[in-house]
Motif scaffolding. Sequence first.
Motif, PDB file in Angstrom:
ATOM      1  N   GLN A   1      -9.698 111.893 -69.937  1.00  0.00           N
ATOM      2  CA  GLN A   1      -9.402 112.504 -68.475  1.00  0.00           C
ATOM      3  C   GLN A   1      -9.044 114.119 -68.486  1.00  0.00           C
ATOM      4  OE1 GLN A   1      -7.074 110.077 -66.039  1.00  0.00           O
ATOM      5  NE2 GLN A   1      -7.425 108.247 -67.511  1.00  0.00           N
ATOM      6  N   SER A   2      -8.488 114.343 -70.511  1.00  0.00           N
ATOM      7  CA  SER A   2      -8.476 115.751 -70.083  1.00  0.00           C
ATOM      8  C   SER A   2      -9.633 116.421 -70.608  1.00  0.00           C
ATOM      9  CB  SER A   2      -7.722 115.617 -70.837  1.00  0.00           C
ATOM     10  OG  SER A   2      -8.031 115.662 -72.014  1.00  0.00           O
ATOM     11  N   PRO A   3      -9.511 117.947 -70.047  1.00  0.00           N
ATOM     12  CA  PRO A   3     -10.688 118.500 -70.801  1.00  0.00           C
ATOM     13  C   PRO A   3     -10.809 118.751 -72.474  1.00  0.00           C
ATOM     14  CG  PRO A   3      -9.297 120.210 -69.832  1.00  0.00           C
ATOM     15  CD  PRO A   3      -8.520 118.878 -70.249  1.00  0.00           C
ATOM     16  N   GLY A   4     -10.348 119.209 -73.445  1.00  0.00           N
ATOM     17  CA  GLY A   4     -10.054 118.864 -74.672  1.00  0.00           C
ATOM     18  C   GLY A   4     -11.101 118.191 -75.468  1.00  0.00           C
ATOM     19  N   PRO A   5     -11.673 117.139 -75.277  1.00  0.00           N
ATOM     20  CA  PRO A   5     -12.239 116.378 -76.266  1.00  0.00           C
ATOM     21  C   PRO A   5     -14.082 116.472 -75.845  1.00  0.00           C
ATOM     22  CG  PRO A   5     -10.371 114.947 -75.811  1.00  0.00           C
ATOM     23  CD  PRO A   5      -9.956 115.790 -75.064  1.00  0.00           C
ATOM     24  N   TRP A   6     -13.740 116.793 -74.315  1.00  0.00           N
ATOM     25  CA  TRP A   6     -15.330 117.286 -73.507  1.00  0.00           C
ATOM     26  C   TRP A   6     -15.863 118.726 -73.917  1.00  0.00           C
ATOM     27  CZ3 TRP A   6     -17.406 112.542 -72.591  1.00  0.00           C
ATOM     28  CH2 TRP A   6     -16.660 111.920 -71.675  1.00  0.00           C
ATOM     29  N   PHE A   7     -14.764 119.643 -74.194  1.00  0.00           N
ATOM     30  CA  PHE A   7     -15.471 120.533 -74.650  1.00  0.00           C
ATOM     31  C   PHE A   7     -15.264 120.875 -76.177  1.00  0.00           C
ATOM     32  CE2 PHE A   7     -14.318 125.127 -76.001  1.00  0.00           C
ATOM     33  CZ  PHE A   7     -14.778 125.767 -74.812  1.00  0.00           C
ATOM     34  N   GLY A   8     -14.628 119.971 -77.058  1.00  0.00           N
ATOM     35  CA  GLY A   8     -14.726 119.721 -78.651  1.00  0.00           C
ATOM     36  C   GLY A   8     -16.836 118.775 -78.491  1.00  0.00           C
TER      37      GLY A   8
ATOM     38  N   ARG B   1      -5.282 125.028 -75.830  1.00  0.00           N
ATOM     39  CA  ARG B   1      -5.496 126.089 -77.444  1.00  0.00           C
ATOM     40  C   ARG B   1      -6.473 125.973 -77.516  1.00  0.00           C
ATOM     41  NH1 ARG B   1       0.282 124.658 -79.862  1.00  0.00           N
ATOM     42  NH2 ARG B   1       1.753 125.652 -77.978  1.00  0.00           N
ATOM     43  N   MET B   2      -7.334 125.081 -78.578  1.00  0.00           N
ATOM     44  CA  MET B   2      -8.052 124.471 -78.712  1.00  0.00           C
ATOM     45  C   MET B   2      -9.463 124.422 -77.541  1.00  0.00           C
ATOM     46  SD  MET B   2      -8.179 122.953 -81.153  1.00  0.00           S
ATOM     47  CE  MET B   2     -10.132 121.597 -81.931  1.00  0.00           C
ATOM     48  N   MET B   3      -9.455 125.025 -76.380  1.00  0.00           N
ATOM     49  CA  MET B   3     -10.750 125.357 -75.229  1.00  0.00           C
ATOM     50  C   MET B   3     -10.276 126.462 -75.686  1.00  0.00           C
ATOM     51  SD  MET B   3      -9.667 122.935 -71.769  1.00  0.00           S
ATOM     52  CE  MET B   3     -10.838 123.837 -71.371  1.00  0.00           C
ATOM     53  N   ALA B   4      -8.749 127.053 -75.282  1.00  0.00           N
ATOM     54  CA  ALA B   4      -9.711 128.760 -75.601  1.00  0.00           C
ATOM     55  C   ALA B   4     -10.213 128.995 -77.129  1.00  0.00           C
ATOM     56  CB  ALA B   4      -8.072 129.784 -75.700  1.00  0.00           C
ATOM     57  N   ALA B   5      -9.588 128.828 -78.482  1.00  0.00           N
ATOM     58  CA  ALA B   5      -9.920 128.870 -79.159  1.00  0.00           C
ATOM     59  C   ALA B   5     -11.638 128.907 -79.518  1.00  0.00           C
ATOM     60  CB  ALA B   5      -9.434 128.528 -81.037  1.00  0.00           C
ATOM     61  N   SER B   6     -11.858 127.539 -79.584  1.00  0.00           N
ATOM     62  CA  SER B   6     -13.590 127.175 -78.889  1.00  0.00           C
ATOM     63  C   SER B   6     -14.488 127.823 -78.329  1.00  0.00           C
ATOM     64  CB  SER B   6     -12.997 125.516 -78.586  1.00  0.00           C
ATOM     65  OG  SER B   6     -12.981 124.840 -79.172  1.00  0.00           O
ATOM     66  N   PHE B   7     -13.945 128.478 -77.279  1.00  0.00           N
ATOM     67  CA  PHE B   7     -14.966 128.856 -76.223  1.00  0.00           C
ATOM     68  C   PHE B   7     -14.704 130.753 -77.153  1.00  0.00           C
ATOM     69  CE2 PHE B   7     -15.016 133.001 -72.763  1.00  0.00           C
ATOM     70  CZ  PHE B   7     -15.303 132.473 -72.410  1.00  0.00           C
TER      71      PHE B   7
ATOM     72  N   MET C   1      -8.895 127.249 -84.312  1.00  0.00           N
ATOM     73  CA  MET C   1      -9.038 125.903 -84.161  1.00  0.00           C
ATOM     74  C   MET C   1      -7.486 124.971 -85.219  1.00  0.00           C
ATOM     75  SD  MET C   1     -12.750 125.672 -83.348  1.00  0.00           S
ATOM     76  CE  MET C   1     -13.738 126.562 -82.410  1.00  0.00           C
ATOM     77  N   ILE C   2      -8.318 125.248 -86.687  1.00  0.00           N
ATOM     78  CA  ILE C   2      -7.300 124.652 -87.191  1.00  0.00           C
ATOM     79  C   ILE C   2      -5.723 125.008 -87.167  1.00  0.00           C
ATOM     80  CG2 ILE C   2      -6.986 124.535 -89.192  1.00  0.00           C
ATOM     81  CD1 ILE C   2      -9.686 125.805 -90.263  1.00  0.00           C
ATOM     82  N   TRP C   3      -5.628 125.938 -86.635  1.00  0.00           N
ATOM     83  CA  TRP C   3      -3.920 126.209 -86.730  1.00  0.00           C
ATOM     84  C   TRP C   3      -3.045 125.053 -85.156  1.00  0.00           C
ATOM     85  CZ3 TRP C   3      -1.861 127.912 -82.288  1.00  0.00           C
ATOM     86  CH2 TRP C   3      -0.080 128.672 -82.059  1.00  0.00           C
ATOM     87  N   ALA C   4      -4.149 125.452 -84.014  1.00  0.00           N
ATOM     88  CA  ALA C   4      -4.091 124.502 -82.379  1.00  0.00           C
ATOM     89  C   ALA C   4      -3.596 122.398 -83.568  1.00  0.00           C
ATOM     90  CB  ALA C   4      -4.896 124.223 -81.749  1.00  0.00           C
ATOM     91  N   MET C   5      -4.012 122.745 -84.435  1.00  0.00           N
ATOM     92  CA  MET C   5      -3.832 121.255 -84.782  1.00  0.00           C
ATOM     93  C   MET C   5      -3.056 121.016 -85.630  1.00  0.00           C
ATOM     94  SD  MET C   5      -4.358 117.719 -84.805  1.00  0.00           S
ATOM     95  CE  MET C   5      -6.034 117.470 -84.286  1.00  0.00           C
ATOM     96  N   PHE C   6      -2.230 122.148 -86.219  1.00  0.00           N
ATOM     97  CA  PHE C   6      -1.027 121.858 -87.222  1.00  0.00           C
ATOM     98  C   PHE C   6      -0.404 121.764 -86.579  1.00  0.00           C
ATOM     99  CE2 PHE C   6       2.104 124.265 -89.697  1.00  0.00           C
ATOM    100  CZ  PHE C   6       1.981 123.587 -90.320  1.00  0.00           C
ATOM    101  N   ARG C   7      -0.212 122.964 -84.765  1.00  0.00           N
ATOM    102  CA  ARG C   7       0.888 123.556 -84.348  1.00  0.00           C
ATOM    103  C   ARG C   7       1.248 121.716 -83.852  1.00  0.00           C
ATOM    104  NH1 ARG C   7       3.217 127.456 -81.976  1.00  0.00           N
ATOM    105  NH2 ARG C   7       5.727 126.931 -81.371  1.00  0.00           N
ATOM    106  N   TYR C   8       0.094 120.916 -82.999  1.00  0.00           N
ATOM    107  CA  TYR C   8       0.109 120.049 -82.395  1.00  0.00           C
ATOM    108  C   TYR C   8       1.155 118.702 -83.343  1.00  0.00           C
ATOM    109  CZ  TYR C   8      -0.632 115.529 -80.785  1.00  0.00           C
ATOM    110  OH  TYR C   8      -0.668 114.223 -80.287  1.00  0.00           O
TER     111      TYR C   8
END
Length: 202
Positions: free
Chosen positions: A10-17, A78-84, A121-128
Amino acid sequence: MTAHMQNLWQSPGPWFGLATGLGAPIIALAFAGVLPWGWAGALLVVPAFLMIQMIRTIKNNDLPAVTGSPAIARYTMRMMAASFAYVIGLMIAIWLHGQLPAGSPLLYAVTLLPTVPALGMIWAMFRYLLDETDEYLRHRASLASLIGLGIVLCLGTIWGFLETFGLVPNIFAWWVVPAWAMGLAIGQGILARQDTRAGEPS
């Protein structure tokens, strides 16, 4: 915890990925002249549908409540910003590549422009994984990331051997980031589905 994993969709992350993983290679191949723009336009219907779904989820502006974790909310943004930034940087690099003279130092900087958000993107996953205090959610995120990595490794290995023996054409190595982003979203979907089944009465 099952509800948290379900709410993640229900959040935008998976859809944006998913949209990025499918859309970025199509756009890049079209700009490079490998894929006709007519075919690219037809193929971009799927990422466009995913982006519509992403926009629908953005209407819910309380991501911590939706995901059940402030760390997931920060990771999603963070992932949305990096992906965009990755998609924009890729398009700029492809466009400017034909405008700059060969051997220009600026050409190297422009060519490496998409790598900055890709590393983001890699940093966002590591930070999470560092920020998440819920051990279950951290475990699930690690599994989803490994599924995405496994998809990349399988595709790269299979294509690499086919390419070695001249059965398929050479492809550029930058496909790994979109493939990983798409695999990460697929992994989240698989794990959420398993949680749903585990919660169903037998």
